[in-house]
Design a protein around this motif. Sequence first.
Motif, short mmCIF file in Angstrom:
data_model
loop_
_atom_site.label_atom_id
_atom_site.label_comp_id
_atom_site.label_asym_id
_atom_site.label_seq_id
_atom_site.Cartn_x
_atom_site.Cartn_y
_atom_site.Cartn_z
N ASP A 164 5.22 -60.98 10.16
CA ASP A 164 5.49 -60.79 11.58
C ASP A 164 6.74 -61.60 11.93
O ASP A 164 6.74 -62.82 11.81
CB ASP A 164 4.29 -61.28 12.39
N TYR A 165 7.80 -60.91 12.32
CA TYR A 165 9.06 -61.57 12.64
C TYR A 165 9.20 -61.83 14.14
O TYR A 165 10.22 -62.30 14.61
CB TYR A 165 10.25 -60.73 12.15
N GLY A 166 8.16 -61.50 14.91
CA GLY A 166 8.20 -61.72 16.35
C GLY A 166 8.84 -60.55 17.08
O GLY A 166 9.56 -59.74 16.48
N GLU A 167 8.58 -60.45 18.37
CA GLU A 167 9.13 -59.40 19.23
C GLU A 167 8.89 -58.00 18.67
O GLU A 167 9.73 -57.11 18.78
CB GLU A 167 10.63 -59.63 19.47
N GLY A 168 7.73 -57.80 18.04
CA GLY A 168 7.36 -56.48 17.53
C GLY A 168 7.94 -56.13 16.18
O GLY A 168 7.60 -55.10 15.60
N ALA A 169 8.82 -56.97 15.66
CA ALA A 169 9.41 -56.70 14.34
C ALA A 169 8.46 -57.18 13.26
O ALA A 169 7.96 -58.30 13.31
CB ALA A 169 10.76 -57.39 14.22
N GLU A 170 8.20 -56.30 12.30
CA GLU A 170 7.34 -56.69 11.20
C GLU A 170 7.64 -55.85 9.97
O GLU A 170 8.33 -54.84 10.05
CB GLU A 170 5.86 -56.58 11.58
N ALA A 171 7.11 -56.30 8.85
CA ALA A 171 7.27 -55.57 7.59
C ALA A 171 6.00 -55.72 6.77
O ALA A 171 5.32 -56.74 6.82
CB ALA A 171 8.47 -56.10 6.81
N ASN A 172 5.68 -54.68 6.03
CA ASN A 172 4.63 -54.77 5.01
C ASN A 172 5.31 -55.19 3.72
O ASN A 172 6.32 -54.60 3.32
CB ASN A 172 3.95 -53.41 4.80
N VAL A 173 4.78 -56.22 3.08
CA VAL A 173 5.35 -56.70 1.83
C VAL A 173 4.33 -56.45 0.71
O VAL A 173 3.16 -56.82 0.83
CB VAL A 173 5.69 -58.21 1.90
N LEU A 174 4.79 -55.78 -0.34
CA LEU A 174 3.96 -55.52 -1.51
C LEU A 174 4.41 -56.43 -2.64
O LEU A 174 5.61 -56.52 -2.92
CB LEU A 174 4.09 -54.07 -1.97
N TYR A 175 3.45 -57.10 -3.27
CA TYR A 175 3.76 -58.00 -4.39
C TYR A 175 3.24 -57.40 -5.69
O TYR A 175 2.05 -57.05 -5.78
CB TYR A 175 3.09 -59.37 -4.17
N PHE A 176 4.12 -57.28 -6.65
CA PHE A 176 3.77 -56.83 -7.99
C PHE A 176 3.99 -58.04 -8.91
O PHE A 176 5.07 -58.20 -9.49
CB PHE A 176 4.62 -55.63 -8.41
N ASP A 177 2.97 -58.90 -8.99
CA ASP A 177 3.10 -60.21 -9.64
C ASP A 177 3.49 -60.11 -11.11
O ASP A 177 4.35 -60.85 -11.58
CB ASP A 177 1.81 -61.01 -9.50
N GLU A 178 2.85 -59.20 -11.84
CA GLU A 178 3.12 -59.10 -13.26
C GLU A 178 4.57 -58.71 -13.53
O GLU A 178 5.19 -59.16 -14.49
CB GLU A 178 2.18 -58.08 -13.90
N MET A 179 5.13 -57.87 -12.66
CA MET A 179 6.53 -57.45 -12.80
C MET A 179 7.50 -58.50 -12.24
O MET A 179 8.68 -58.44 -12.51
CB MET A 179 6.76 -56.13 -12.09
N GLY A 180 6.98 -59.39 -11.40
CA GLY A 180 7.83 -60.40 -10.80
C GLY A 180 8.71 -59.87 -9.68
O GLY A 180 9.85 -60.30 -9.51
N ILE A 181 8.18 -58.90 -8.92
CA ILE A 181 8.96 -58.35 -7.80
C ILE A 181 8.09 -58.26 -6.55
O ILE A 181 6.87 -58.19 -6.62
CB ILE A 181 9.53 -56.94 -8.11
N SER A 182 8.78 -58.27 -5.41
CA SER A 182 8.13 -57.97 -4.15
C SER A 182 9.04 -57.02 -3.38
O SER A 182 10.26 -57.01 -3.58
CB SER A 182 7.82 -59.23 -3.34
N MET A 183 8.44 -56.22 -2.51
CA MET A 183 9.19 -55.22 -1.76
C MET A 183 8.76 -55.22 -0.31
O MET A 183 7.57 -55.30 -0.02
CB MET A 183 8.95 -53.83 -2.35
N SER A 184 9.75 -55.11 0.58
CA SER A 184 9.47 -55.10 2.02
C SER A 184 9.74 -53.72 2.61
O SER A 184 10.77 -53.11 2.36
CB SER A 184 10.38 -56.11 2.73
N PHE A 185 8.76 -53.29 3.42
CA PHE A 185 8.84 -52.00 4.11
C PHE A 185 8.86 -52.31 5.60
O PHE A 185 7.87 -52.77 6.16
CB PHE A 185 7.63 -51.14 3.74
N ASP A 186 9.98 -52.04 6.26
CA ASP A 186 10.24 -52.51 7.61
C ASP A 186 9.75 -51.53 8.68
O ASP A 186 10.04 -50.32 8.60
CB ASP A 186 11.75 -52.74 7.77
N LYS A 187 9.02 -52.05 9.64
CA LYS A 187 8.50 -51.23 10.75
C LYS A 187 9.65 -50.52 11.48
O LYS A 187 9.54 -49.35 11.83
CB LYS A 187 7.72 -52.12 11.72
N GLU A 188 10.76 -51.23 11.73
CA GLU A 188 11.88 -50.65 12.47
C GLU A 188 12.52 -49.47 11.73
O GLU A 188 13.22 -48.66 12.33
CB GLU A 188 12.96 -51.71 12.75
#
Length: 155
Positions: free
Chosen positions: A38-62
């Motif tokens: 939650d970035y405030g003022e309605g801005a947010e993102a879903n973050v997916l973590y793929f631990d074994e691969m060592g990556i994370s990805m953000s999917f932005d509401k905006e």
Amino acid sequence: MTPKAILPYIGFGSIKFGMEEHEVSNFLGDPDETEVQDYGEGAEANVLYFDEMGISMSFDKEEDYKLVEISFETDNFVLHDAIKVGMPKADFLAALEKLNMGDYDLEEMSEEGFDDKELYVFEKENINIWMDEEAVSSIQIGPEWVDDETIRWPE
């Protein structure tokens, strides 16, 4: 294992900016963890973590929850055939000189309470490279921004 290429403005392998979560999961399987930032003022993102691969990805509401940022935190991925997580700062700086990646800003993070961290920001390329205790700790990439409002999604 040969490191996978990090593709600025695009993604890596079959994963491209602009994909939706279910499309990414079709390629990578289910994430190990998901989180809503939650970035405030309605801005947010879903973050997916793929631990074994060592990556994370953000999917932005905006951006209608499309993929807008990928963080690489292992040496399984390489940027410009030269830069990867774990490489010493001296090697990173030498690679930067050879690659001629253009201008960057260096942000000292000590004022933020992170004494051993530095952030190299390549604004034009939408790349952030985190340095932690004199070694690369994370490489973050995003899509190409045409202007403040418009993303040029990869084909």
